[in-house]
Write a protein that holds these residues in place. Structure first.
Motif, PDB file in Angstrom:
ATOM      1  N   GLN A 177      49.991 100.071  38.311  1.00 51.39           N
ATOM      2  CA  GLN A 177      49.780  98.525  39.058  1.00 51.39           C
ATOM      3  C   GLN A 177      49.454  97.750  37.773  1.00 51.39           C
ATOM      4  O   GLN A 177      49.824  96.358  37.855  1.00 51.39           O
ATOM      5  CB  GLN A 177      48.598  98.536  40.213  1.00 51.39           C
ATOM      6  CG  GLN A 177      48.649  97.224  40.803  1.00 51.39           C
ATOM      7  CD  GLN A 177      47.646  97.279  42.006  1.00 51.39           C
ATOM      8  OE1 GLN A 177      46.989  98.265  42.052  1.00 51.39           O
ATOM      9  NE2 GLN A 177      47.676  96.194  42.579  1.00 51.39           N
ATOM     10  N   LEU A 178      48.447  98.125  37.039  1.00 53.32           N
ATOM     11  CA  LEU A 178      48.042  97.209  35.735  1.00 53.32           C
ATOM     12  C   LEU A 178      49.313  97.110  34.843  1.00 53.32           C
ATOM     13  O   LEU A 178      49.413  96.067  34.483  1.00 53.32           O
ATOM     14  CB  LEU A 178      46.786  97.762  35.242  1.00 53.32           C
ATOM     15  CG  LEU A 178      46.420  97.093  33.865  1.00 53.32           C
ATOM     16  CD1 LEU A 178      45.837  95.897  34.214  1.00 53.32           C
ATOM     17  CD2 LEU A 178      45.305  98.126  33.313  1.00 53.32           C
ATOM     18  N   HIS A 209      52.392  97.126  35.596  1.00 52.54           N
ATOM     19  CA  HIS A 209      53.220  96.237  36.021  1.00 52.54           C
ATOM     20  C   HIS A 209      52.759  94.673  36.020  1.00 52.54           C
ATOM     21  O   HIS A 209      53.501  93.593  35.707  1.00 52.54           O
ATOM     22  CB  HIS A 209      53.346  96.389  37.635  1.00 52.54           C
ATOM     23  CG  HIS A 209      54.286  95.284  38.104  1.00 52.54           C
ATOM     24  ND1 HIS A 209      55.582  95.106  38.125  1.00 52.54           N
ATOM     25  CD2 HIS A 209      53.799  94.369  39.185  1.00 52.54           C
ATOM     26  CE1 HIS A 209      56.158  94.326  38.825  1.00 52.54           C
ATOM     27  NE2 HIS A 209      55.037  93.772  39.369  1.00 52.54           N
ATOM     28  N   THR A 210      51.300  94.511  36.386  1.00 55.42           N
ATOM     29  CA  THR A 210      50.619  93.199  36.116  1.00 55.42           C
ATOM     30  C   THR A 210      51.093  92.698  34.737  1.00 55.42           C
ATOM     31  O   THR A 210      51.112  91.434  34.675  1.00 55.42           O
ATOM     32  CB  THR A 210      49.139  93.372  36.651  1.00 55.42           C
ATOM     33  OG1 THR A 210      49.255  93.928  37.825  1.00 55.42           O
ATOM     34  CG2 THR A 210      48.664  91.768  36.367  1.00 55.42           C
ATOM     35  N   LEU A 211      50.628  93.539  33.758  1.00 58.45           N
ATOM     36  CA  LEU A 211      50.539  93.032  32.341  1.00 58.45           C
ATOM     37  C   LEU A 211      52.072  92.860  32.107  1.00 58.45           C
ATOM     38  O   LEU A 211      52.258  91.575  31.307  1.00 58.45           O
ATOM     39  CB  LEU A 211      50.072  94.189  31.455  1.00 58.45           C
ATOM     40  CG  LEU A 211      48.568  94.380  31.603  1.00 58.45           C
ATOM     41  CD1 LEU A 211      48.219  95.554  30.574  1.00 58.45           C
ATOM     42  CD2 LEU A 211      47.824  93.278  31.273  1.00 58.45           C
ATOM     43  N   THR A 212      53.062  93.399  32.498  1.00 57.71           N
ATOM     44  CA  THR A 212      54.312  93.157  31.996  1.00 57.71           C
ATOM     45  C   THR A 212      55.084  92.188  32.625  1.00 57.71           C
ATOM     46  O   THR A 212      55.995  91.320  32.116  1.00 57.71           O
ATOM     47  CB  THR A 212      55.331  94.285  32.152  1.00 57.71           C
ATOM     48  OG1 THR A 212      55.340  94.804  33.652  1.00 57.71           O
ATOM     49  CG2 THR A 212      55.115  95.624  31.442  1.00 57.71           C
ATOM     50  N   SER A 213      54.500  91.728  33.898  1.00 54.58           N
ATOM     51  CA  SER A 213      55.196  90.429  34.587  1.00 54.58           C
ATOM     52  C   SER A 213      54.299  89.233  34.583  1.00 54.58           C
ATOM     53  O   SER A 213      54.331  88.406  35.421  1.00 54.58           O
ATOM     54  CB  SER A 213      55.248  90.785  36.144  1.00 54.58           C
ATOM     55  OG  SER A 213      53.880  91.084  36.898  1.00 54.58           O
ATOM     56  N   SER A 214      53.066  89.231  33.581  1.00 51.89           N
ATOM     57  CA  SER A 214      52.289  88.167  33.356  1.00 51.89           C
ATOM     58  C   SER A 214      52.773  86.924  32.872  1.00 51.89           C
ATOM     59  O   SER A 214      54.132  86.902  32.509  1.00 51.89           O
ATOM     60  CB  SER A 214      51.014  88.489  32.559  1.00 51.89           C
ATOM     61  OG  SER A 214      51.436  88.874  31.512  1.00 51.89           O
ATOM     62  N   ASP A 225      52.827  82.951  38.316  1.00 54.78           N
ATOM     63  CA  ASP A 225      51.451  83.563  39.088  1.00 54.78           C
ATOM     64  C   ASP A 225      50.383  82.609  38.979  1.00 54.78           C
ATOM     65  O   ASP A 225      49.719  82.394  37.993  1.00 54.78           O
ATOM     66  CB  ASP A 225      51.090  84.953  38.568  1.00 54.78           C
ATOM     67  CG  ASP A 225      50.096  85.563  39.522  1.00 54.78           C
ATOM     68  OD1 ASP A 225      49.709  85.132  40.588  1.00 54.78           O
ATOM     69  OD2 ASP A 225      49.471  86.427  38.983  1.00 54.78           O
ATOM     70  N   ARG A 259      42.950  85.280  37.840  1.00 56.09           N
ATOM     71  CA  ARG A 259      42.805  86.695  37.643  1.00 56.09           C
ATOM     72  C   ARG A 259      41.537  87.219  37.993  1.00 56.09           C
ATOM     73  O   ARG A 259      40.466  86.841  37.819  1.00 56.09           O
ATOM     74  CB  ARG A 259      42.928  86.753  35.586  1.00 56.09           C
ATOM     75  CG  ARG A 259      44.136  86.305  35.331  1.00 56.09           C
ATOM     76  CD  ARG A 259      45.125  87.227  35.382  1.00 56.09           C
ATOM     77  NE  ARG A 259      46.333  86.781  34.589  1.00 56.09           N
ATOM     78  CZ  ARG A 259      47.519  86.798  35.129  1.00 56.09           C
ATOM     79  NH1 ARG A 259      47.664  87.093  35.987  1.00 56.09           N
ATOM     80  NH2 ARG A 259      48.612  86.161  34.339  1.00 56.09           N
ATOM     81  N   LYS A 260      41.384  88.471  38.175  1.00 59.45           N
ATOM     82  CA  LYS A 260      40.251  89.286  38.942  1.00 59.45           C
ATOM     83  C   LYS A 260      39.366  89.614  37.449  1.00 59.45           C
ATOM     84  O   LYS A 260      39.954  90.115  36.615  1.00 59.45           O
ATOM     85  CB  LYS A 260      40.622  90.426  39.651  1.00 59.45           C
ATOM     86  CG  LYS A 260      41.223  90.159  40.851  1.00 59.45           C
ATOM     87  CD  LYS A 260      41.464  91.255  41.759  1.00 59.45           C
ATOM     88  CE  LYS A 260      41.924  91.043  42.893  1.00 59.45           C
ATOM     89  NZ  LYS A 260      42.404  92.257  43.907  1.00 59.45           N
TER      90      LYS A 260
END
Length: 128
Positions: free
Chosen positions: A24-25, A27-32, A98, A102-103
């Motif tokens: 999940q992380l 994916h988040t980093l590659t789609s940031s 997005d 960010r959390k």
């Protein structure tokens, strides 16, 4: 300065490890968001579909305005249809960004334990 083959392999190995440990992380980093505004943003299929529908509706309104027999109605419908067409195309081509904040980790221990695990994995990569 270009990376050496060894550095490229190490980075690829770290990326594979990240994808295995926390997909999940990864994916988040590659789609940031892109680093700067000169990089293109990712086009969303949903935006393209909705924008296309709005543009087609705008075209239909323009055609309806052209076929109207009353001058003020024709001008009004033509203007509204043109605005819908341009807006639909701009909406379809706008990059999907997005906007959620960010959390952040709740405390320093969360990030330090993550960093400690990464450091341990890095030091133990040749032992496995």
């Amino acid at each position: 300065m270009a990376l050496s083959d060894y550095e490229k392999e190490v980075l690829a190995q770290m990326e594979r490890g990240l994808k295995e440990e926390d997909p999940q992380l990864a994916h988040t980093l590659t789609s940031s968001l892109p680093v700067n505004d000169s990089e293109p943003t990712r086009l969303s299929p949903r935006r393209i579909a909705l924008g296309s529908i709005v543009a087609v509706v705008g075209l239909a309104v323009v055609v309806g305005g052209v076929s109207a027999q009353i001058l003020w109605l024709s001008i009004t419908l033509g203007t509204i249809g043109f605005v819908l067409m341009v807006g639909g195309v701009l909406w379809a081509l706008k990059g999907d960004r997005d906007t959620a904040p960010r959390k952040q980790p709740r405390s320093g221990s969360d990030s330090s334990s993550f960093m400690d695990r990464q450091r341990d994995r890095w030091e133990n990569r040749d032992r496995n």
